[in-house]
Design an enzyme around this catalytic site. Structure first.
Site, mmCIF file in Angstrom:
data_model
loop_
_atom_site.group_PDB
_atom_site.id
_atom_site.type_symbol
_atom_site.label_atom_id
_atom_site.label_comp_id
_atom_site.label_asym_id
_atom_site.label_seq_id
_atom_site.Cartn_x
_atom_site.Cartn_y
_atom_site.Cartn_z
ATOM 1 N N ARG A 54 0.794 -1.218 0.000
ATOM 2 C CA ARG A 54 0.000 0.000 0.000
ATOM 3 C C ARG A 54 0.828 1.272 0.000
ATOM 4 O O ARG A 54 0.553 2.207 -0.739
ATOM 5 C CB ARG A 54 -0.939 0.060 1.218
ATOM 6 C CG ARG A 54 -2.232 -0.650 1.001
ATOM 7 C CD ARG A 54 -2.656 -1.328 2.266
ATOM 8 N NE ARG A 54 -1.697 -2.365 2.585
ATOM 9 C CZ ARG A 54 -1.794 -3.629 2.174
ATOM 10 N NH1 ARG A 54 -2.814 -4.005 1.483
ATOM 11 N NH2 ARG A 54 -0.860 -4.519 2.474
ATOM 12 N N THR A 55 1.819 1.334 0.855
ATOM 13 C CA THR A 55 2.516 2.615 1.012
ATOM 14 C C THR A 55 3.214 2.994 -0.291
ATOM 15 O O THR A 55 3.064 4.114 -0.789
ATOM 16 C CB THR A 55 3.510 2.543 2.187
ATOM 17 O OG1 THR A 55 2.797 2.106 3.326
ATOM 18 C CG2 THR A 55 4.128 3.896 2.463
ATOM 19 N N LYS A 83 26.029 -2.526 -2.776
ATOM 20 C CA LYS A 83 27.502 -2.406 -2.841
ATOM 21 C C LYS A 83 28.047 -1.750 -1.577
ATOM 22 O O LYS A 83 29.234 -1.485 -1.471
ATOM 23 C CB LYS A 83 27.896 -1.572 -4.058
ATOM 24 C CG LYS A 83 27.444 -2.156 -5.384
ATOM 25 C CD LYS A 83 27.893 -1.240 -6.520
ATOM 26 C CE LYS A 83 27.290 -1.697 -7.836
ATOM 27 N NZ LYS A 83 27.437 -0.667 -8.882
ATOM 28 N N ARG A 104 11.407 4.036 3.003
ATOM 29 C CA ARG A 104 11.085 3.055 4.052
ATOM 30 C C ARG A 104 12.357 2.291 4.357
ATOM 31 O O ARG A 104 13.078 1.865 3.444
ATOM 32 C CB ARG A 104 9.999 2.104 3.591
ATOM 33 C CG ARG A 104 9.847 0.916 4.531
ATOM 34 C CD ARG A 104 8.640 0.087 4.234
ATOM 35 N NE ARG A 104 7.419 0.790 4.609
ATOM 36 C CZ ARG A 104 6.206 0.230 4.589
ATOM 37 N NH1 ARG A 104 6.059 -1.023 4.212
ATOM 38 N NH2 ARG A 104 5.142 0.904 4.958
ATOM 39 N N HIS A 132 5.501 5.871 11.458
ATOM 40 C CA HIS A 132 4.980 5.739 10.091
ATOM 41 C C HIS A 132 3.954 6.860 9.884
ATOM 42 O O HIS A 132 2.743 6.626 9.835
ATOM 43 C CB HIS A 132 4.325 4.352 9.946
ATOM 44 C CG HIS A 132 3.964 3.952 8.553
ATOM 45 N ND1 HIS A 132 3.979 4.819 7.478
ATOM 46 C CD2 HIS A 132 3.560 2.750 8.047
ATOM 47 C CE1 HIS A 132 3.600 4.164 6.384
ATOM 48 N NE2 HIS A 132 3.346 2.909 6.709
HETATM 49 C C1 NCD Z 1 2.113 -1.138 7.985
HETATM 50 C C2 NCD Z 1 3.614 -0.933 8.115
HETATM 51 O O1 NCD Z 1 4.351 -1.102 7.134
HETATM 52 O O2 NCD Z 1 4.007 -0.574 9.206
HETATM 53 N N1 NCD Z 1 1.700 -1.304 6.665
HETATM 54 C C3 NCD Z 1 1.388 -0.192 5.936
HETATM 55 O O3 NCD Z 1 2.201 0.663 5.707
HETATM 56 N N2 NCD Z 1 0.112 -0.050 5.536
HETATM 57 C C4 NCD Z 1 1.568 -2.158 8.899
HETATM 58 C C5 NCD Z 1 2.171 -3.531 8.891
HETATM 59 O O4 NCD Z 1 3.087 -3.844 8.143
HETATM 60 O O5 NCD Z 1 1.678 -4.329 9.695
#
Ligand code: NCD
Length: 307
Positions: A54-55, A83, A104, A132
């Site tokens: 999703r993100t 590397k 991320r 997040h």
């Molecule tokens: C979450 C995350 O990556 O922290 N997912 C997301 O971004 N929608 C939740 C998860 O991974 O459980």
């Protein structure tokens, strides 16, 4: 002024600045066509050192729906990271090619380090078990659309409150609002970290309880935020297996909830919500995922100074 700023932690922006983002997101939902060329000529880079559905897709879809372009990696082994390149060198290079970046990373603080090395906006899309913030934007926009506002509400958080970064960011954000109350439902081992309890909830005088059963509280909860047990952050598999199915929201438990108890989940779901709950109109997690794209469109527009 949000132009040129980075979003690493929910405390980076003021309430008024977040308001601007949500107002713009509501406007985009009403008339997405109006924004379809707003980012022409702009490039968003997605640097994903950890898995995501999703993100990453919602950020990429957001930029594409704004008329912009995207570059990036979702598999660090395919870039010079493999590397041994440092985060700071990688982000400085990305700054040569893109106008804004989303990162991320499994290490807490990595997106912050990146943002300090460059002068273009860097967005934290999840750093380890820490924060997040754009999931929080997604959650808040969804709540506003369901109940009009986020104040004077009871929030239930259930599952892995220790490693769940979405929970930490959402608690941090909500703690600045009047009349919020938290019911934290988890096994003892997966309670919120000390800093969340002491430096956020207690410091801001937010009433909260830490409990191990959800049924007695379901009737008073406005939003029940379910989370998956974060397998990748456990030190051993046995603990994960012991804890993973402790809370499963099913149709029977939903009968304890009020008609206005909405169920949210950042997704991905594993077993913690039975699929039978999906058809319940109170289950809002897929709509939540959709809202994530709209609020990220608003965020991109604000950080690029286009709106
Ligand atoms: C979450 C995350 O990556 O922290 N997912 C997301 O971004 N929608 C939740 C998860 O991974 O459980």
């Amino acid at each position: 002024m949000l132009k040129g700023r980075s979003l690493i932690d929910p405390s980076d922006f003021t309430r008024e600045e977040f308001r601007e983002i949500f107002d713009l997101a509501h406007e985009i939902i009403k008339n997405p066509e109006k924004f379809s060329k707003s980012c022409e000529g702009k490039i968003l880079a997605t640097l994903f050192y950890e898995p995501s559905t999703r993100t990453r897709f919602s950020f990429e879809a957001a930029m594409l729906r704004l008329g912009g372009q995207i570059i990036g990696f979702s598999e660090p082994n395919s870039s010079s990271v493999s590397k041994g390149e440092s985060i700071s060198d990688t982000i400085k290079t990305i700054e040569c090619y893109a106008d804004i970046a989303v990162m991320r990373h499994p290490k807490e603080g990595a997106p912050k380090v990146a943002s300090q090395s460059v002068s273009f906006p860097v967005i934290n899309a999840g750093d380890g078990g820490h924060q997040h913030p754009t999931q929080t934007l997604t959650d808040i926009l969804t709540m506003e659309r369901l109940k009009g506002n986020i104040e004077n509400k009871v929030y239930g958080f259930c599952g892995d409150l220790k490693f769940g970064r979405t929970v930490h960011s959402l608690i941090k954000f909500l703690s600045n609002y009047e009349g919020v109350r938290f019911i934290l439902i988890s096994p003892e081992e997966l309670r919120v970290p000390e800093y969340v309890r002491e430096e956020i909830m207690k410091k801001k005088n937010v009433p909260f309880v830490e409990v191990e059963k959800m049924e007695p509280y379901l009737g008073e909860i406005d939003f029940l935020y379910m989370t998956r047990v974060q397998r990748e952050r456990f030190f051993n598999e046995e603990d994960y297996i012991r804890l993973k199915d402790r809370f499963i929201l099913d149709a029977e438990k939903m009968s304890f909830a009020s008609p206005e108890t909405y169920i949210l989940h950042p997704l991905p779901r594993v077993n913690e919500i039975s699929v039978e709950v999906d058809i319940d109109p109170r289950a809002q997690y897929f709509q939540q995922a959709k809202n994530g794209m709209f609020v990220r469109m608003a965020l991109i527009l604000k950080l690029l100074g286009i709106y």
